[in-house]
Design an enzyme around this catalytic site. Structure first.
Site, PDB file in Angstrom:
ATOM      1  N   ARG A  53      -1.419   5.004   4.875  1.00  0.00           N
ATOM      2  CA  ARG A  53      -1.165   4.157   3.722  1.00  0.00           C
ATOM      3  C   ARG A  53       0.329   4.005   3.459  1.00  0.00           C
ATOM      4  NH1 ARG A  53      -5.439   3.043   0.171  1.00  0.00           N
ATOM      5  NH2 ARG A  53      -3.899   2.431  -1.361  1.00  0.00           N
TER       6      ARG A  53
ATOM      7  N   MET B  78       0.843  -1.195   0.000  1.00  0.00           N
ATOM      8  CA  MET B  78       0.000   0.000   0.000  1.00  0.00           C
ATOM      9  C   MET B  78       0.884   1.252   0.000  1.00  0.00           C
ATOM     10  SD  MET B  78      -3.481   0.280   2.117  1.00  0.00           S
ATOM     11  CE  MET B  78      -2.856   0.484   3.766  1.00  0.00           C
ATOM     12  N   CYS B  79       0.447   2.277  -0.659  1.00  0.00           N
ATOM     13  CA  CYS B  79       1.113   3.570  -0.635  1.00  0.00           C
ATOM     14  C   CYS B  79       0.033   4.637  -0.792  1.00  0.00           C
ATOM     15  CB  CYS B  79       2.103   3.724  -1.790  1.00  0.00           C
ATOM     16  SG  CYS B  79       3.552   2.661  -1.673  1.00  0.00           S
ATOM     17  N   GLY B  80       0.401   5.862  -0.525  1.00  0.00           N
ATOM     18  CA  GLY B  80      -0.535   6.960  -0.748  1.00  0.00           C
ATOM     19  C   GLY B  80       0.016   7.908  -1.797  1.00  0.00           C
TER      20      GLY B  80
END
Lengths: 240, 298
Positions: free
Chosen positions: B32, B1-3
């Site tokens: 995130r 996950m990343c933002g």
């Protein structure tokens, strides 16, 4: 109880009250708050601001109205309650619903109604990809279009699409049935168009009426499983 | 996950508030991506004889004054320096190749985060809030910005592996997802003389797209080629000197939400990070469709 009450409504502001407390209240309604919440009352949730897991796991015939946009899994695992989202819903709205009704007045992100076993999910706007993935008996009515891979591996239940469908509609379907009013970009593996029967027209008419839509059921096409994937076919050479 | 986070200011008078508007979005995406954070800001452009370089010195204290003097001695011209702890923006009229070669030879411990006439870039490991504080992201001014919060899935947590990635000049890319053919892309690009700084999959996408643009494609055409060549899951957000661009792969597993008003275009992985923007109630809100190009021009 931190909510503001009146004779017909009770309201929580998520900028004031932590979500966990609001969800706990909704879970405790039948046992603890029976005196304060009547079945005709609407519990209003204000300023959801895209928070995740709003009104998940409800298990009572409550009326809940969420005024704004929700994040992941709003009204997930719903049982008996009627939840209305006056806004857009994030991924997985009403996932694994057992019964009751969830309505999204805006658009719904991916995986709306995933694995729902019962109840009715109404999406007034568009639904993104994988709407009704692995549906297990719930009903979904989408007022707008649905994205690709909708009803992927859906086992039971009905998906009514008043607009268009994206690619691979009904890929690897089991016994769920899809009704589409608009264009289908492409059907998924083992999904096929089938003639509408009187039973199908009645089912579409009933679901449209329940979701407050006024299309003519005659405009809908039926998509169901060709059941060619139910048994492995060595001669198919992996071509389906 | 990343933002992922993007903001493009439509009204020039609001450009002074870019950082102030972007930081809450970045902090909203902290869950995130708690490993690392980064931000690229596109400022007023230098004239075409100037280039600026965002330099990062890592955890160590760095003698920027020493570098300034050495630069002056070597080139007989003083660089303009904006120093902020272990980070500095160096500007000069010298040819970029000469400056980069000199930096590499004399300061191999420095990392050149970006090069161009409009881009300043900051990235660091640690909680996004700490990174935003350290470089005072709130004070940044510009026409548009691209930011990222990282939760590493396939390569190490180091400042060099943090996003945004850059290649060439005034171009950066952030990524939520994972590519399955970064090594094939590398094998395609390295024989063309393109050098990689990390083993990160996002860097391969960044260098691929920049290579296409250097070969004459415009941003839109390079992204079309990207749809054909890049395999895996991605939501990419890119910044150029005058554009912000957003694309999602065919499966759209990695989220993105756009909110557009008369004042701004704001992008985040999830709506909750945008919920507190001014006039968000009047914004047009939508999720980008898979394999479609979304490009906004300053």
């Amino acid at each position: 109880m931190d909510g503001v009450t009146s004779a017909t409504s009770l309201s929580f502001d998520l900028r004031q009250t932590p979500l966990r407390q609001v969800n706990q209240f909704l879970h405790d309604v039948q046992t603890v708050h029976i005196q304060t919440v009547h079945s005709t009352q609407t519990v209003q949730i204000l300023n959801p601001d895209g928070a995740h897991n709003i009104a998940v796991g409800l298990d009572a015939p409550l009326q809940v109205e969420i005024v704004g946009h929700t994040g992941y899994y709003a009204a997930g695992m719903n049982q008996l309650a009627t939840v209305t989202i006056v806004g857009n819903a994030g991924p997985g709205v009403a996932e694994n619903m057992m019964s009751g009704r969830v309505q999204v007045q805006g658009f719904a992100s991916v995986s709306a109604g995933a694995s729902a076993q019962g109840g009715l999910l109404v999406i007034d706007g568009d639904a993104s990809l994988r709407c009704g993935i692995s549906l297990k008996g719930g009903d979904i009515v989408v007022g707008g279009n649905v994205g690709s891979f909708s009803a992927f591996m859906a086992q039971a239940g009905r998906l009514v699409i008043c607009g268009d469908a994206g690619d691979a509609l009904g890929d690897s379907l089991y016994e769920a049935v899809i009704y589409v009013r608009g264009q289908i970009k492409s059907l998924g593996a083992d999904a096929q168009l089938e003639p509408m029967t009187d039973q199908d027209y009645a089912a579409v008419a009933d679901l449209l009426a329940q979701s407050g839509r006024f299309h003519d059921p005659q405009e809908f096409k039926r998509v169901a499983s060709a059941r060619q994937l139910y048994h492995w076919n060595a001669d198919a050479n992996q071509e389906y | 996950m990343c933002g992922i986070v993007g903001l493009l200011i439509k009204k020039p008078e609001l450009r002074d508030c870019l950082g102030e508007l972007m930081v809450p979005i970045l902090l909203g995406m902290a869950q995130r991506g708690p490993d690392s954070a980064g931000l690229a800001v596109f400022t007023d452009s230098l004239d075409d004889t100037h280039r600026k370089y965002s330099l990062y010195a890592g955890g160590q204290t760095f003698n920027w004054n020493g570098l300034t003097h050495a630069f002056q001695t070597a080139f007989d011209i003083a660089p303009a320096m904006q120093i902020n702890g272990n980070h500095a923006v160096l500007s000069s009229t010298l040819a970029p190749d000469a400056v980069k070669a000199w930096l590499k030879q004399h300061y191999p411990q420095l990392h050149i985060l970006s090069t161009g006439r409009t881009i300043d870039l900051y990235k660091e490991i640690g909680q996004p809030a700490a990174v935003a504080d350290r470089y005072n992201f709130k004070s940044l001014k510009g026409s548009h910005g691209v930011a990222h919060t990282r939760m590493a899935t396939e390569s190490a947590v180091t400042p060099a592996h943090a996003h945004p990635f850059t290649a060439g000049e005034d171009f950066c890319l952030v990524h939520n997802g994972s590519l399955s053919n970064p090594n094939a892309l590398r094998r395609q690009l390295e024989p063309q003389g393109i050098r990689f700084e990390t083993d990160n999959d996002t860097e391969a996408a960044c260098r691929f797209l920049e290579w296409r643009m250097r070969e004459g494609d415009d941003l839109e055409t390079s992204l079309q080629k990207g749809f054909e060549e890049l395999d895996g899951f991605y939501t990419f957000l890119m910044g150029t000197a005058d554009k912000l661009a957003l694309v999602r792969d065919a499966f759209a597993c990695k989220p993105a939400v756009v909110a557009e008003t008369d004042d701004y275009v704001a992008i985040a992985s999830e709506f909750h990070a945008l919920a507190h923007l001014p006039h968000i109630n009047q914004a047009q809100i939508y999720e980008p469709a898979p394999e479609e190009l979304y490009v906004w021009t300053v």
